[in-house]
Design an enzyme around this catalytic site. Structure first.
Site, PDB file in Angstrom:
ATOM      1  N   LYS A  91     -46.045 -33.263 101.007  1.00 22.41           N
ATOM      2  CA  LYS A  91     -46.760 -34.204 100.141  1.00 22.41           C
ATOM      3  C   LYS A  91     -47.662 -33.432  99.179  1.00 22.41           C
ATOM      4  CE  LYS A  91     -50.347 -36.898 101.523  1.00 22.41           C
ATOM      5  NZ  LYS A  91     -51.353 -36.894 100.456  1.00 22.41           N
TER       6      LYS A  91
ATOM      7  N   LEU B 299     -49.925 -39.865  94.225  1.00 21.44           N
ATOM      8  CA  LEU B 299     -50.955 -40.052  93.190  1.00 21.44           C
ATOM      9  C   LEU B 299     -51.595 -41.435  93.293  1.00 21.44           C
ATOM     10  CD1 LEU B 299     -49.268 -38.334  90.109  1.00 21.44           C
ATOM     11  CD2 LEU B 299     -50.890 -37.365  91.740  1.00 21.44           C
ATOM     12  N   LYS B 300     -51.124 -42.252  94.202  1.00 21.99           N
ATOM     13  CA  LYS B 300     -51.695 -43.596  94.453  1.00 21.99           C
ATOM     14  C   LYS B 300     -51.949 -44.347  93.147  1.00 21.99           C
ATOM     15  CE  LYS B 300     -53.908 -42.192  98.781  1.00 21.99           C
ATOM     16  NZ  LYS B 300     -53.747 -40.732  98.744  1.00 21.99           N
TER      17      LYS B 300
ATOM     18  N   TYR C  63     -52.618 -46.954  90.389  1.00 22.78           N
ATOM     19  CA  TYR C  63     -53.329 -48.239  90.385  1.00 22.78           C
ATOM     20  C   TYR C  63     -53.803 -48.473  88.958  1.00 22.78           C
ATOM     21  CZ  TYR C  63     -56.593 -51.852  92.093  1.00 22.78           C
ATOM     22  OH  TYR C  63     -57.257 -53.032  92.331  1.00 22.78           O
ATOM     23  N   ASP C  64     -53.047 -49.296  88.203  1.00 24.39           N
ATOM     24  CA  ASP C  64     -53.377 -49.482  86.791  1.00 24.39           C
ATOM     25  C   ASP C  64     -52.742 -50.788  86.321  1.00 24.39           C
ATOM     26  OD1 ASP C  64     -54.070 -48.872  84.080  1.00 24.39           O
ATOM     27  OD2 ASP C  64     -54.011 -46.745  84.619  1.00 24.39           O
TER      28      ASP C  64
ATOM     29  N   GLN D 197     -61.574 -38.755 108.193  1.00 26.36           N
ATOM     30  CA  GLN D 197     -60.676 -39.806 108.695  1.00 26.36           C
ATOM     31  C   GLN D 197     -61.379 -40.650 109.768  1.00 26.36           C
ATOM     32  OE1 GLN D 197     -58.072 -40.532 107.218  1.00 26.36           O
ATOM     33  NE2 GLN D 197     -56.806 -38.781 106.653  1.00 26.36           N
TER      34      GLN D 197
ATOM     35  N   ARG E 193     -54.986 -31.274 107.078  1.00 28.25           N
ATOM     36  CA  ARG E 193     -55.888 -30.233 107.589  1.00 28.25           C
ATOM     37  C   ARG E 193     -55.547 -29.661 108.957  1.00 28.25           C
ATOM     38  NH1 ARG E 193     -60.864 -33.769 105.654  1.00 28.25           N
ATOM     39  NH2 ARG E 193     -59.220 -35.296 106.022  1.00 28.25           N
TER      40      ARG E 193
HETATM   41  O1  C5P Z   1     -56.049 -33.621 106.166  1.00 30.83           O
HETATM   42  P1  C5P Z   1     -55.539 -34.956 106.611  1.00 30.83           P
HETATM   43  O2  C5P Z   1     -54.530 -34.864 107.737  1.00 30.83           O
HETATM   44  O3  C5P Z   1     -56.640 -35.936 106.883  1.00 30.83           O
HETATM   45  O4  C5P Z   1     -54.723 -35.471 105.334  1.00 30.83           O
HETATM   46  C1  C5P Z   1     -54.228 -36.778 105.206  1.00 30.83           C
HETATM   47  C2  C5P Z   1     -53.531 -36.907 103.875  1.00 30.83           C
HETATM   48  O5  C5P Z   1     -53.065 -38.237 103.736  1.00 30.83           O
HETATM   49  C3  C5P Z   1     -54.393 -36.622 102.662  1.00 30.83           C
HETATM   50  O6  C5P Z   1     -53.571 -35.964 101.705  1.00 30.83           O
HETATM   51  C4  C5P Z   1     -54.796 -37.991 102.137  1.00 30.83           C
HETATM   52  O7  C5P Z   1     -54.957 -38.002 100.750  1.00 30.83           O
HETATM   53  C5  C5P Z   1     -53.591 -38.832 102.540  1.00 30.83           C
HETATM   54  N1  C5P Z   1     -53.831 -40.263 102.745  1.00 30.83           N
HETATM   55  C6  C5P Z   1     -54.748 -40.773 103.660  1.00 30.83           C
HETATM   56  N2  C5P Z   1     -54.910 -42.125 103.802  1.00 30.83           N
HETATM   57  C7  C5P Z   1     -54.157 -42.967 103.098  1.00 30.83           C
HETATM   58  C8  C5P Z   1     -53.207 -42.470 102.202  1.00 30.83           C
HETATM   59  C9  C5P Z   1     -53.059 -41.106 102.064  1.00 30.83           C
HETATM   60  O8  C5P Z   1     -55.408 -39.998 104.332  1.00 30.83           O
HETATM   61  N3  C5P Z   1     -54.259 -44.273 103.294  1.00 30.83           N
END
Ligand code: C5P
Length: 231
Positions: A42, A70-71, A73-74, A191, A213
């Site tokens: 991703k 890139l999510k 939203y527009d 998170q 991460r």
């Molecule tokens: O580092 P981590 O495991 O928290 O990364 C989660 C990834 O998922 C990040 O790239 C974040 O932008 C993406 N993401 C998220 N929640 C969402 C959609 C995407 O954490 N609802």
């Protein structure tokens, strides 16, 4: 996926590694360490803003499945034009915010279909973001957004692993992709709604997990990914 299936064979093909790094060579190293396992990658706003579409194309040309997060939203016109450009790049999947509403999402879907047909390339999966996993939320808010994704017939939605099973039960046609994956309760970062990968893919009924991460902050990316899947 059944628990036994999970234990017999680690589901590498259900792992999407979030390349949220700013250094080009580290990103390439993560891809090289995990590419043979058929893991998906991703690319989000960090790497895309810094290195652009040509960088992303190097992974697609190598044969990797690239998910451009890139999510969007527009307004409908801007969303559909951007979506067409993303489809042209040959991405495996990309994200839109479900809050953009049915009109915009329908236009995105139609435009992506037309573009892929015209170019004779595979249509990317269109994935709708429900509520970000860094936000505290209730199941109803997530389900209200998932309902929009189902009505518009998107390919799937992004939710936390805590809601994925309910979405799958109610809307079996939607693929569910879950970030918010951790090995244990340490290192949550920002998170909030998290589980392990194993839980998300078995009890949580998720189709794919997104992990950043817990893998990209480790020195040995392959071993870190292995630990994430085994936890
Ligand atoms: O580092 P981590 O495991 O928290 O990364 C989660 C990834 O998922 C990040 O790239 C974040 O932008 C993406 N993401 C998220 N929640 C969402 C959609 C995407 O954490 N609802």
């Amino acid at each position: 996926m059944k628990k036994e299936e999970y234990e017999n064979k680690l589901p590498w093909d259900k792992l999407i590694v979030a390349l949220d790094l700013e250094d080009k060579s580290s990103i390439a190293e993560v891809v090289n360490s995990l590419y043979v396992q058929r893991v998906k990658f991703k690319i989000g706003s960090i790497a895309f803003t810094k290195y652009g579409p040509d960088f992303l194309k190097t992974f697609i040309d190598k044969g990797a499945d690239v998910f451009l997060d890139l999510k969007l939203y527009d307004i409908p016109n801007t969303m559909k034009r951007t979506a067409a450009v993303i489809a042209e790049m040959g991405c495996w999947a990309f994200t839109v915010h479900l809050q953009a509403g049915k009109d915009a999402l329908t236009e995105v879907k139609d435009e992506v279909f037309k573009t892929s047909e015209r170019l004779g390339i595979r249509k990317p999966l269109i994935l709708g973001v429900t509520v970000l996993t860094s936000q505290v939320s209730d199941c109803k808010s997530v389900m209200d957004l998932a309902k929009i994704g189902n009505e518009v017939k998107l390919d799937g939605v992004i939710s936390s692993p805590q809601e994925s099973a309910v979405i799958k039960e109610q809307y079996p046609n939607l693929k569910v992709i879950t970030p918010g994956i951790r090995i244990n309760s340490q290192g949550l970062g920002d998170q909030k709604r998290v589980t392990t990968a194993r839980y998300a893919l078995t009890e949580g009924k998720a189709d794919f997990v997104v992990v950043g991460r817990p893998i990209i902050k480790e020195k040995d990316y392959f071993n870190a990914a292995l630990k994430v899947l085994e936890a």
